[in-house]
Design a protein around this motif. Structure first.
Motif, mmCIF file in Angstrom:
data_model
loop_
_atom_site.group_PDB
_atom_site.id
_atom_site.type_symbol
_atom_site.label_atom_id
_atom_site.label_comp_id
_atom_site.label_asym_id
_atom_site.label_seq_id
_atom_site.Cartn_x
_atom_site.Cartn_y
_atom_site.Cartn_z
ATOM 1 N N VAL A 4 0.880 -1.277 0.116
ATOM 2 C CA VAL A 4 -0.028 -0.061 0.133
ATOM 3 C C VAL A 4 0.850 1.265 -0.067
ATOM 4 O O VAL A 4 0.644 2.196 -0.815
ATOM 5 C CB VAL A 4 -0.908 0.015 1.326
ATOM 6 N N VAL A 5 2.102 1.140 0.770
ATOM 7 C CA VAL A 5 2.953 2.507 0.905
ATOM 8 C C VAL A 5 3.539 2.594 -0.266
ATOM 9 O O VAL A 5 3.855 3.619 -0.935
ATOM 10 C CB VAL A 5 4.050 2.342 2.022
ATOM 11 N N ILE A 6 3.819 1.563 -1.158
ATOM 12 C CA ILE A 6 4.849 1.439 -2.480
ATOM 13 C C ILE A 6 3.708 1.913 -3.389
ATOM 14 O O ILE A 6 4.098 2.855 -3.985
ATOM 15 C CB ILE A 6 4.983 0.148 -2.905
ATOM 16 N N LYS A 7 2.605 1.645 -3.472
ATOM 17 C CA LYS A 7 1.606 2.277 -4.487
ATOM 18 C C LYS A 7 1.678 3.753 -4.304
ATOM 19 O O LYS A 7 1.330 4.502 -5.076
ATOM 20 C CB LYS A 7 0.184 1.568 -4.101
ATOM 21 N N ALA A 8 1.423 4.136 -2.977
ATOM 22 C CA ALA A 8 1.273 5.563 -2.798
ATOM 23 C C ALA A 8 2.444 6.427 -3.355
ATOM 24 O O ALA A 8 2.463 7.540 -4.032
ATOM 25 C CB ALA A 8 1.019 5.811 -1.406
ATOM 26 N N ILE A 9 3.585 5.795 -2.986
ATOM 27 C CA ILE A 9 4.935 6.392 -3.394
ATOM 28 C C ILE A 9 4.834 6.437 -4.931
ATOM 29 O O ILE A 9 5.200 7.624 -5.380
ATOM 30 C CB ILE A 9 6.210 5.676 -2.844
ATOM 31 N N LYS A 10 4.432 5.425 -5.645
ATOM 32 C CA LYS A 10 4.363 5.428 -7.137
ATOM 33 C C LYS A 10 3.437 6.348 -7.786
ATOM 34 O O LYS A 10 3.722 7.203 -8.652
ATOM 35 C CB LYS A 10 4.188 3.920 -7.558
ATOM 36 N N GLN A 11 2.284 6.550 -6.848
ATOM 37 C CA GLN A 11 1.337 7.459 -7.294
ATOM 38 C C GLN A 11 2.040 9.072 -7.106
ATOM 39 O O GLN A 11 1.713 9.754 -8.147
ATOM 40 C CB GLN A 11 0.148 7.527 -6.581
ATOM 41 N N LEU A 12 2.633 9.091 -6.070
ATOM 42 C CA LEU A 12 3.358 10.544 -5.944
ATOM 43 C C LEU A 12 4.271 10.824 -6.938
ATOM 44 O O LEU A 12 4.738 11.904 -7.695
ATOM 45 C CB LEU A 12 4.048 10.801 -4.520
ATOM 46 N N VAL A 13 5.399 10.057 -7.303
ATOM 47 C CA VAL A 13 6.105 10.126 -8.271
ATOM 48 C C VAL A 13 5.634 10.349 -9.417
ATOM 49 O O VAL A 13 6.091 11.121 -10.471
ATOM 50 C CB VAL A 13 7.181 8.737 -8.210
ATOM 51 N N SER A 14 4.592 9.737 -9.984
ATOM 52 C CA SER A 14 4.021 9.567 -11.218
ATOM 53 C C SER A 14 3.333 11.022 -11.482
ATOM 54 O O SER A 14 3.249 11.585 -12.427
ATOM 55 C CB SER A 14 2.711 8.678 -11.560
ATOM 56 N N VAL A 21 6.740 11.450 4.382
ATOM 57 C CA VAL A 21 5.978 10.849 5.288
ATOM 58 C C VAL A 21 4.451 11.349 5.196
ATOM 59 O O VAL A 21 3.252 10.775 4.896
ATOM 60 C CB VAL A 21 6.324 10.990 6.653
ATOM 61 N N ALA A 22 4.062 12.753 5.217
ATOM 62 C CA ALA A 22 3.139 13.318 5.078
ATOM 63 C C ALA A 22 2.124 12.998 3.900
ATOM 64 O O ALA A 22 1.054 12.778 3.972
ATOM 65 C CB ALA A 22 3.106 14.931 5.365
ATOM 66 N N LEU A 23 3.049 13.299 2.755
ATOM 67 C CA LEU A 23 2.250 12.930 1.539
ATOM 68 C C LEU A 23 1.860 11.495 1.226
ATOM 69 O O LEU A 23 0.648 11.078 1.003
ATOM 70 C CB LEU A 23 3.192 13.408 0.491
ATOM 71 N N ILE A 37 5.970 3.040 7.087
ATOM 72 C CA ILE A 37 5.935 4.259 5.998
ATOM 73 C C ILE A 37 7.120 4.706 6.031
ATOM 74 O O ILE A 37 8.020 4.820 4.936
ATOM 75 C CB ILE A 37 5.038 5.129 6.508
ATOM 76 N N ILE A 38 8.037 4.720 7.048
ATOM 77 C CA ILE A 38 9.252 5.475 7.233
ATOM 78 C C ILE A 38 10.230 4.249 6.442
ATOM 79 O O ILE A 38 11.200 4.919 6.063
ATOM 80 C CB ILE A 38 9.583 5.714 8.721
ATOM 81 N N ASN A 39 10.250 2.998 6.985
ATOM 82 C CA ASN A 39 11.122 2.276 6.244
ATOM 83 C C ASN A 39 11.102 2.026 4.845
ATOM 84 O O ASN A 39 11.820 2.026 4.041
ATOM 85 C CB ASN A 39 10.765 0.729 6.749
ATOM 86 N N VAL A 40 9.817 2.055 4.167
ATOM 87 C CA VAL A 40 9.636 2.203 2.674
ATOM 88 C C VAL A 40 10.023 3.227 2.120
ATOM 89 O O VAL A 40 10.702 3.568 1.044
ATOM 90 C CB VAL A 40 8.154 1.821 2.220
ATOM 91 N N PRO A 65 -7.879 11.039 -6.109
ATOM 92 C CA PRO A 65 -8.905 11.652 -5.132
ATOM 93 C C PRO A 65 -9.464 11.055 -4.345
ATOM 94 O O PRO A 65 -9.619 11.354 -3.147
ATOM 95 C CB PRO A 65 -9.448 12.712 -6.250
ATOM 96 N N LEU A 66 -10.012 9.742 -4.870
ATOM 97 C CA LEU A 66 -10.810 8.976 -3.984
ATOM 98 C C LEU A 66 -10.225 8.272 -2.759
ATOM 99 O O LEU A 66 -10.539 8.323 -1.556
ATOM 100 C CB LEU A 66 -11.388 7.909 -4.855
ATOM 101 N N LEU A 67 -8.862 7.990 -2.992
ATOM 102 C CA LEU A 67 -7.949 7.478 -2.040
ATOM 103 C C LEU A 67 -7.685 8.575 -1.164
ATOM 104 O O LEU A 67 -7.687 8.182 0.376
ATOM 105 C CB LEU A 67 -6.703 7.065 -2.530
ATOM 106 N N SER A 68 -7.293 9.828 -1.520
ATOM 107 C CA SER A 68 -7.035 10.694 -0.478
ATOM 108 C C SER A 68 -8.304 11.130 0.326
ATOM 109 O O SER A 68 -7.991 11.288 1.750
ATOM 110 C CB SER A 68 -6.462 11.948 -1.308
#
Length: 90
Positions: A4-14, A21-23, A37-40, A65-68
């Motif tokens: 789940v954290v990896i998907k969030a990071i990928k989304q932010l990078v995209s 951490v906040a984003l 979250i911190i480790n990933v 936007p739905l996830l957020s």
């Protein structure tokens, strides 16, 4: 949970955003312990390709936007539950 954290990071990078951490927390649909979250995030900072190249796909634009929003609602609901518990004690 790391997925789940990896998907969030990928989304932010995209979206051309630097993951923090906040984003990341803002993109999560479910509560994830802070150490995960911190480790990933630290893994991403050391080797961004290790996260970007993983097999999971990036979440598509319409879902973002739905996830957020769902994540924010979940956190608000949890806070309300805590407040109600505190009020019931007094």
């Amino acid at each position: 949970m790391q997925d789940v954290v990896i998907k969030a990071i990928k989304q932010l990078v995209s979206h051309k955003k630097t993951p923090t951490v906040a984003l990341i927390k803002g993109k999560l649909m479910e509560p994830v312990p802070m150490p995960i979250i911190i480790n990933v995030l630290n893994q991403y900072k050391k080797d961004p390709q290790s996260i970007i190249a993983s097999t999971d796909e990036v979440i598509s634009e319409p879902e973002a936007p739905l996830l957020s929003t769902q994540s924010q609602l979940d956190r608000i609901e949890a806070k309300l539950d805590r407040l109600i518990q505190l009020l019931e004690k007094h």
